[in-house]
Design an enzyme around this catalytic site. Sequence first.
Site, PDB file in Angstrom:
ATOM      1  N   TYR A  38       0.851  -1.192   0.000  1.00 48.36           N
ATOM      2  CA  TYR A  38       0.000   0.000   0.000  1.00 48.36           C
ATOM      3  C   TYR A  38       0.884   1.237   0.000  1.00 48.36           C
ATOM      4  O   TYR A  38       1.844   1.323   0.762  1.00 48.36           O
ATOM      5  CB  TYR A  38      -0.900   0.011   1.241  1.00 48.36           C
ATOM      6  CG  TYR A  38      -1.819   1.209   1.326  1.00 48.36           C
ATOM      7  CD1 TYR A  38      -2.854   1.383   0.411  1.00 48.36           C
ATOM      8  CD2 TYR A  38      -1.652   2.168   2.322  1.00 48.36           C
ATOM      9  CE1 TYR A  38      -3.701   2.482   0.495  1.00 48.36           C
ATOM     10  CE2 TYR A  38      -2.498   3.269   2.412  1.00 48.36           C
ATOM     11  CZ  TYR A  38      -3.519   3.423   1.493  1.00 48.36           C
ATOM     12  OH  TYR A  38      -4.354   4.503   1.573  1.00 48.36           O
ATOM     13  N   ASP A  69       9.225   2.790   0.194  1.00 48.72           N
ATOM     14  CA  ASP A  69       8.147   3.437   0.933  1.00 48.72           C
ATOM     15  C   ASP A  69       8.271   3.024   2.397  1.00 48.72           C
ATOM     16  O   ASP A  69       7.872   1.928   2.791  1.00 48.72           O
ATOM     17  CB  ASP A  69       6.782   3.042   0.363  1.00 48.72           C
ATOM     18  CG  ASP A  69       5.639   3.743   1.081  1.00 48.72           C
ATOM     19  OD1 ASP A  69       5.908   4.462   2.072  1.00 48.72           O
ATOM     20  OD2 ASP A  69       4.483   3.577   0.651  1.00 48.72           O
ATOM     21  N   LYS A 101       3.748   8.826   9.206  1.00 49.48           N
ATOM     22  CA  LYS A 101       3.389   8.226  10.508  1.00 49.48           C
ATOM     23  C   LYS A 101       4.304   8.729  11.642  1.00 49.48           C
ATOM     24  O   LYS A 101       4.077   9.808  12.150  1.00 49.48           O
ATOM     25  CB  LYS A 101       3.332   6.710  10.379  1.00 49.48           C
ATOM     26  CG  LYS A 101       2.229   6.341   9.361  1.00 49.48           C
ATOM     27  CD  LYS A 101       1.851   4.892   9.263  1.00 49.48           C
ATOM     28  CE  LYS A 101       0.581   4.760   8.449  1.00 49.48           C
ATOM     29  NZ  LYS A 101       0.698   4.048   7.202  1.00 49.48           N
TER      30      LYS A 101
HETATM   31  C1  LIG Z   1       0.072   4.575   5.813  1.00 50.93           C
HETATM   32  C2  LIG Z   1       0.880   4.359   4.603  1.00 50.93           C
HETATM   33  C3  LIG Z   1       0.806   5.206   3.487  1.00 50.93           C
HETATM   34  C4  LIG Z   1      -0.207   6.314   3.383  1.00 50.93           C
HETATM   35  O1  LIG Z   1      -0.024   7.287   4.355  1.00 50.93           O
HETATM   36  P1  LIG Z   1      -1.270   8.274   4.693  1.00 50.93           P
HETATM   37  O2  LIG Z   1      -0.671   9.246   5.651  1.00 50.93           O
HETATM   38  O3  LIG Z   1      -2.323   7.402   5.287  1.00 50.93           O
HETATM   39  O4  LIG Z   1      -1.692   8.898   3.419  1.00 50.93           O
HETATM   40  C5  LIG Z   1       1.661   5.001   2.433  1.00 50.93           C
HETATM   41  N1  LIG Z   1       2.556   3.998   2.457  1.00 50.93           N
HETATM   42  C6  LIG Z   1       2.670   3.147   3.515  1.00 50.93           C
HETATM   43  C7  LIG Z   1       3.692   2.077   3.472  1.00 50.93           C
HETATM   44  C8  LIG Z   1       1.822   3.288   4.602  1.00 50.93           C
HETATM   45  O5  LIG Z   1       1.918   2.421   5.619  1.00 50.93           O
END
Ligand SMILES: *Cc1c(COP(=O)(O)O)cnc(C)c1O
Length: 423
Positions: free
Chosen positions: A141, A236, A264
């Site tokens: 994701y 990511d 995060k």
């Molecule tokens: C949570 C997450 C996102 C998206 O971040 P948001 O602040 O919710 O838009 C993208 N990549 C990874 C790996 C994530 O865990």
Amino acid sequence: MHSADLFARAQAVIPGGVHSPVRAFRNVGAEPFYVQSAHGSHLRTFDGVDLIDWVGSWGPMILGHAHPSVANSIRATLESGTSFGACSLPEVELSEEICRRNPWVEKVRLVSSGTEATMSALRLARGFTGRSAFIKFRGCYHGHADSFLVAAGSGALTHGHPSSPGVTADTAKDTLVAEFNDLDSVRAAFQSRPGDISCIFVEPIPGNMGLILPEPGFLEGLRLLCDEHGALLVLDEVMTGFRVGPSGAAGRLNIRPDLATYGKIIGGGLPLAAFGGRRDIMDRLSPLGPVYQAGTLSGNPLACAAGLALLRELTPEVYLRLETLGARLEQAIQAGIQGKPLQFQRIGSMATLFFHNGPVRTFADVDACDKEAFSRFFRLLLEKGHFLPPAQFEAFFVSTSHTEQEIDRLATDAIACAVAALS
Ligand SMILES: *Cc1c(COP(=O)(O)O)cnc(C)c1O
């Protein structure tokens, strides 16, 4: 005022009653609770229920809720104004701290969400290489920008198709979907668009299909394939950054990305994310270069102050403590699930209990999990006072605010509830 009343009000004015779908608890056949307050490892709901929180706002609460350093830093910054649309000190300090801890981040730009970070990094990778397509992995994701909401096509080698209405087929055709832990699928993707792959986008340790570990050689293989084809490697680390170690998965697994995304934890619980990497690539961004990217609230002083206060608390001792707690939980759970169709996977303070027989290493394995049993497990565990992510496809988190007693309690209760959910 109870959670049920609030949810009824919410559903009248908010689609599904929530501002992010997972919060509706639909996957687990439950109704959401509303949080009244949160301190340390505990949430208190509007129903007067006290829960041990293993979600931690999906990552940021690595030191627990309302940590004094973070709260004090926000409070102190607040006194001097909350947003200027002009330069300020906290954005410089946080950027320096991110670069200092991740040597491959020579320059960084701050944004307000992980989605914005990944979307911007992808545009930059395309702008820098002058290529259109990119490779992502099934089950990873990267937020909800159009280019990432793409599923694998019918044939393994075909281009992707939209996984959400509103994403056009034209957008999806430039997203190639490969299989995590399968280098052959990545080679095939490179071959399907010769000279047109701008980058590989990957969660180095996927947490968004439940916790999956990269097999030895897989990430190294991605690095080599990128170099061979002149593509960029984008890690990511929105979830793993500052979570699995002081320099994220890249540092822990010794993989050097060209670009990386963070979120995060770096916002300390306020809306903040970042993308950064090689100087020559980052200098292609506006105003130095032609690749456009901007944000009214980017580098917001409150969010930067929160993130900086949190990062400054993340000492080697903190990571050692998280590792110790994580290992304690793993040992107890492994001992209790022996011989049962359950699989526990962990790295540092991230973990998932899968309703699956044997190792979970690909998206196909995750997909084969018993999701009905997981739903029962979630509800049983909630009754026992534990808040776990309300979906099988998620990782949960240990924080420094969890005590040994809480770890042991989770292990005991999780084993009992999992066994009950299976029968
Ligand atoms: C949570 C997450 C996102 C998206 O971040 P948001 O602040 O919710 O838009 C993208 N990549 C990874 C790996 C994530 O865990």
